[in-house]
Design an enzyme around this catalytic site. Structure first.
Site, PDB file in Angstrom:
ATOM      1  N   ASP A   1      51.192   2.233  -5.624  1.00 28.50           N
ATOM      2  CA  ASP A   1      50.480   2.659  -4.428  1.00 28.50           C
ATOM      3  C   ASP A   1      50.709   1.567  -3.382  1.00 28.50           C
ATOM      4  O   ASP A   1      51.035   0.424  -3.729  1.00 28.50           O
ATOM      5  CB  ASP A   1      48.995   2.824  -4.749  1.00 28.50           C
ATOM      6  CG  ASP A   1      48.150   3.128  -3.524  1.00 28.50           C
ATOM      7  OD1 ASP A   1      48.519   4.039  -2.756  1.00 28.50           O
ATOM      8  OD2 ASP A   1      47.138   2.425  -3.323  1.00 28.50           O
TER       9      ASP A   1
ATOM     10  N   ASP B   1      48.686   0.945   0.079  1.00 32.99           N
ATOM     11  CA  ASP B   1      47.563   0.350   0.799  1.00 32.99           C
ATOM     12  C   ASP B   1      46.554  -0.291  -0.148  1.00 32.99           C
ATOM     13  O   ASP B   1      46.078   0.348  -1.094  1.00 32.99           O
ATOM     14  CB  ASP B   1      46.858   1.405   1.642  1.00 32.99           C
ATOM     15  CG  ASP B   1      47.793   2.040   2.667  1.00 32.99           C
ATOM     16  OD1 ASP B   1      48.910   1.512   2.851  1.00 32.99           O
ATOM     17  OD2 ASP B   1      47.411   3.058   3.272  1.00 32.99           O
TER      18      ASP B   1
END
Length: 276
Positions: free
Chosen positions: A18, A20
């Site tokens: 992922d 952020d």
């Protein structure tokens, strides 16, 4: 601690990240709000609203309902934006905005996975126009990101073509595993949010990074490693240095599988390394 160099007589493996609050310390999309304001894409009110959204995101992350509201808001906000202008703004400000907020720990993990012979894939809910350049900056092999519909005039229509979120991230990983020959039991995944539980459950080596409360509970109950990344350090200042082997820029490749085709998913991938 990561395993050693991959045994290449075995099926290939990858590490799925992922973006952020996992690889970078902020929201990738919201980080560019000031640049979009200066470029005339948004007004002062929208810039202030996205700044507040960034604050909320950093304070505790966004749950499913908040993510849905954010998706609707950003989709409406970018309606009419010229895609080429967006790409140019991102390219011009990428190093100034993103380089300083990359977690040192995440950069080291990316380096270690590449050294072990694993591909690195960024899987992000943010838009492709933002995620693809960040993926290239990080030396990622592939990127999965949200894609907006682009009209014949070269501008966003405000409609979402493919939304890389929740279960669709897991579906994308399974599609990519099928097309690239990854053994998911030998793959790794990293995320900060409980919304990425489907992605984490897809691989044999899930990791919670700076997890929200729900993900922390799940990780502890399942015995998953919980990592705390706290040191954003510019790549050029890292010691002993962030060494990414030269690789082609991310280029478009066709999605594999009916589900991906139906969703309008497009992969951005470098050429497969000969030893991978």
């Amino acid at each position: 601690m990561l395993r050693g160099v991959e045994n290449h007589s075995l099926p290939r493996a990858a590490a799925f990240f992922d973006l952020d609050k996992t690889v970078i310390a902020k929201s990738s999309t919201l980080t560019f709000s000031k640049s979009f304001y200066q470029g005339g894409l948004i007004n002062r009110r929208a810039a202030l609203r996205t700044a507040y959204a960034q604050f909320v995101f950093l304070a505790g992350g966004l749950d499913h309902d908040q993510m849905e509201r954010m998706r609707e808001y950003l989709s409406a906000l970018c309606r009419g934006w010229n895609v080429q202008q967006v790409r140019e703004i991102v390219a011009e400000t990428l190093h100034d905005l993103i380089d300083p907020i990359i977690y040192d720990e995440a950069a080291s993990l990316i380096e270690e996975h590449h050294a072990a012979g694993r591909d690195v894939v960024i899987v992000s809910t943010s838009g492709a126009e933002v995620v693809e350049p960040i993926g290239e900056l990080l030396g990622a092999d592939r990127v999965v990101a949200t894609r907006m519909v682009v009209g014949e005039d070269g501008c966003f229509t405000g409609e979402v073509e493919y939304y890389a979120y929740g279960p669709t991230k897991a579906e994308a990983i399974r599609e990519l595993a099928g097309s690239e020959g990854y053994d998911l039991d030998r793959c790794y995944a990293y995320s900060d949010s409980a919304t990425d539980l489907p992605m984490l459950r897809t691989v044999g080596h899930p990791h919670a990074v700076n997890p929200d409360r729900a993900l922390r509970r799940e990780a502890l109950s399942r015995g998953w490693p919980v990592l705390e990344f706290r040191r954003p350090v510019p790549l050029k200042k890292r010691l002993p240095g962030f060494s990414v082997p030269p690789r082609p820029a991310l280029v478009a490749a066709a999605a594999i599988g009916a589900a991906a085709a139906t969703a309008g998913l497009v992969w951005y991938s470098s050429r497969r390394r000969g030893t991978a």
